[in-house]
Enzyme design. Sequence first.
Site, mmCIF file in Angstrom:
data_model
loop_
_atom_site.group_PDB
_atom_site.id
_atom_site.type_symbol
_atom_site.label_atom_id
_atom_site.label_comp_id
_atom_site.label_asym_id
_atom_site.label_seq_id
_atom_site.Cartn_x
_atom_site.Cartn_y
_atom_site.Cartn_z
ATOM 1 N N CYS A 123 -1.215 91.582 -9.972
ATOM 2 C CA CYS A 123 -0.965 91.504 -8.521
ATOM 3 C C CYS A 123 -0.692 92.870 -7.890
ATOM 4 C CB CYS A 123 0.174 90.549 -8.233
ATOM 5 S SG CYS A 123 -0.145 88.897 -8.868
ATOM 6 N N HIS A 256 2.503 92.246 -1.404
ATOM 7 C CA HIS A 256 1.792 91.223 -2.174
ATOM 8 C C HIS A 256 2.320 89.854 -1.747
ATOM 9 C CE1 HIS A 256 0.188 88.783 -5.251
ATOM 10 N NE2 HIS A 256 1.306 88.688 -5.952
ATOM 11 N N ASN A 286 -0.864 82.672 -3.594
ATOM 12 C CA ASN A 286 -0.862 83.984 -4.244
ATOM 13 C C ASN A 286 -2.271 84.241 -4.790
ATOM 14 O OD1 ASN A 286 -0.604 86.126 -6.028
ATOM 15 N ND2 ASN A 286 1.315 85.392 -6.938
HETATM 16 N N1 ACO Z 1 7.244 70.752 -7.817
HETATM 17 C C1 ACO Z 1 8.436 70.167 -7.924
HETATM 18 N N2 ACO Z 1 9.420 70.625 -8.715
HETATM 19 C C2 ACO Z 1 9.163 71.747 -9.424
HETATM 20 C C3 ACO Z 1 7.927 72.423 -9.348
HETATM 21 C C4 ACO Z 1 6.949 71.874 -8.505
HETATM 22 N N3 ACO Z 1 5.739 72.453 -8.358
HETATM 23 N N4 ACO Z 1 7.988 73.489 -10.163
HETATM 24 C C5 ACO Z 1 9.212 73.512 -10.713
HETATM 25 N N5 ACO Z 1 9.914 72.446 -10.277
HETATM 26 C C6 ACO Z 1 11.295 72.084 -10.611
HETATM 27 C C7 ACO Z 1 11.727 72.686 -11.937
HETATM 28 O O1 ACO Z 1 11.330 71.853 -13.008
HETATM 29 C C8 ACO Z 1 13.240 72.705 -11.759
HETATM 30 O O2 ACO Z 1 13.733 71.412 -11.985
HETATM 31 P P1 ACO Z 1 15.160 71.188 -12.729
HETATM 32 O O3 ACO Z 1 16.159 71.858 -11.851
HETATM 33 O O4 ACO Z 1 15.256 69.710 -12.778
HETATM 34 O O5 ACO Z 1 14.988 71.860 -14.061
HETATM 35 C C9 ACO Z 1 13.413 73.015 -10.275
HETATM 36 O O6 ACO Z 1 12.158 72.676 -9.653
HETATM 37 C C10 ACO Z 1 13.751 74.472 -9.988
HETATM 38 O O7 ACO Z 1 12.844 75.311 -10.707
HETATM 39 P P2 ACO Z 1 12.997 76.868 -10.679
HETATM 40 O O8 ACO Z 1 11.999 77.483 -11.605
HETATM 41 O O9 ACO Z 1 14.444 77.222 -10.852
HETATM 42 O O10 ACO Z 1 12.588 77.165 -9.168
HETATM 43 P P3 ACO Z 1 12.698 78.521 -8.390
HETATM 44 O O11 ACO Z 1 13.548 78.378 -7.211
HETATM 45 O O12 ACO Z 1 12.950 79.691 -9.302
HETATM 46 O O13 ACO Z 1 11.193 78.670 -7.834
HETATM 47 C C11 ACO Z 1 9.179 79.931 -8.258
HETATM 48 C C12 ACO Z 1 10.141 78.819 -8.745
HETATM 49 C C13 ACO Z 1 8.612 79.534 -6.935
HETATM 50 C C14 ACO Z 1 8.075 80.119 -9.279
HETATM 51 C C15 ACO Z 1 9.978 81.252 -8.089
HETATM 52 O O14 ACO Z 1 10.728 81.517 -9.253
HETATM 53 C C16 ACO Z 1 9.088 82.433 -7.805
HETATM 54 O O15 ACO Z 1 8.480 82.526 -6.753
HETATM 55 N N6 ACO Z 1 9.040 83.396 -8.704
HETATM 56 C C17 ACO Z 1 8.275 84.608 -8.493
HETATM 57 C C18 ACO Z 1 6.805 84.377 -8.641
HETATM 58 C C19 ACO Z 1 6.097 85.653 -8.218
HETATM 59 O O16 ACO Z 1 6.520 86.376 -7.338
HETATM 60 N N7 ACO Z 1 5.042 86.019 -8.824
HETATM 61 C C20 ACO Z 1 4.440 87.299 -8.390
HETATM 62 C C21 ACO Z 1 3.717 87.896 -9.353
HETATM 63 S S1 ACO Z 1 2.337 86.901 -9.696
HETATM 64 C C22 ACO Z 1 1.246 87.821 -10.642
HETATM 65 O O17 ACO Z 1 1.434 88.973 -10.934
HETATM 66 C C23 ACO Z 1 0.067 87.090 -11.209
#
Ligand code: ACO
Length: 329
Positions: A123, A256, A286
């Site tokens: 990214c 990004h 993304n």
């Molecule tokens: N739908 C519903 N529930 C979900 C989903 C979904 N799609 N995905 C995860 N959950 C659930 C999880 O199982 C978890 O449930 P639990 O509490 O019962 O265990 C809950 O939601 C919370 O999950 P988290 O992983 O803690 O959610 P978080 O708030 O961290 O959000 C996310 C996840 C959106 C991926 C976030 O961490 C994020 O944006 N991270 C950065 C990603 C990024 O910036 N990437 C950039 C680089 S990409 C590249 O280089 C290719």
Amino acid sequence: MTPTPPRHVRIAGTGSALPPERVTNHELAARLAAQGIETSHEWIVERTGIHARHFAAPGVTSSDLGTEAALAALDAAGLKPEDIDLIIVATSTPDMVFPSTASIIQNKLGLAGCPAFDVQAVCSGFVYAMGVATAMLRDGAARRALVIGAEVFSRILDFSDRTTCVLFGDGAGAVVLETAEVPGILAYRLHADGNYRDILCTPGTVAGGQVLGSPMLRMDGQAVFKLAVKVLGDVADEVLEAAGKEAADIDWLIPHQANVRIMRGTARKLKLAPERLVETVHEHGNTSAASIGLALDVAVRGGQVQRGDTLLLEGVGGGFTWGAVLLDY
Ligand code: ACO
């Protein structure tokens, strides 16, 4: 002997491409529900800001999207493919193991002979490619470069993993960079730290006629989130200092497009008003190396970004990699 004045590099035109199939969160949730996987529009919007993404039809490749974006950028610059003498493509979803997607795009543009190569920084690829192109243009290795970010990330998504498959989309963004009398690109800074290579990766490889390991993207979202917020703040300070500028000089922050929470957090750290942040993640998801070029083109064509504006482009992604480009548009 009079010293040679420094070559400056400016953006001559921008372009982008999106595959026609637009998939809303509701549609994606329904598709996943059919496989027994639960997600919702509300969850995706609350955690990421994403409302929809575009998916390429089977057979459509990164080079197809990249060529379309490149032609749009050339058109915006009032140039033809033959005016280009350097092509750099940022992609993590190349058409094939080799040749490079840049070589394929060169051929699709009807060109031959100029250097064409891919940059792999996930990214952060678009800012990496802009940095490399700027250095080559300043050095006199070329006069006009196409910098293209192009991805078909849908091909490496595991649609049984709801924690990743709702986040990504396909697309391409491009800029024509050219040497100029005045800046242009003010400064760029690029970084990588392979200690974090496992938190975001697609670890499969091809050997002996088989795919070894998983060819699907996997991510430790929370680890990526924490690191992204920190490094995007640090590299913004670094590139501003290198250019002798302050955050108050930035007209538009174009990061990004991964997650609105990360993007808005970065804008807050820089004390930028929320309306100075270009956001397209809600419509594109993304798109990895394509996202910054895509967002820039949307902002230019939408009349937000005007000639003379100061832009901060920032990328962060797998590797772990990160970088920034500060420029006068
Ligand atoms: N739908 C519903 N529930 C979900 C989903 C979904 N799609 N995905 C995860 N959950 C659930 C999880 O199982 C978890 O449930 P639990 O509490 O019962 O265990 C809950 O939601 C919370 O999950 P988290 O992983 O803690 O959610 P978080 O708030 O961290 O959000 C996310 C996840 C959106 C991926 C976030 O961490 C994020 O944006 N991270 C950065 C990603 C990024 O910036 N990437 C950039 C680089 S990409 C590249 O280089 C290719």
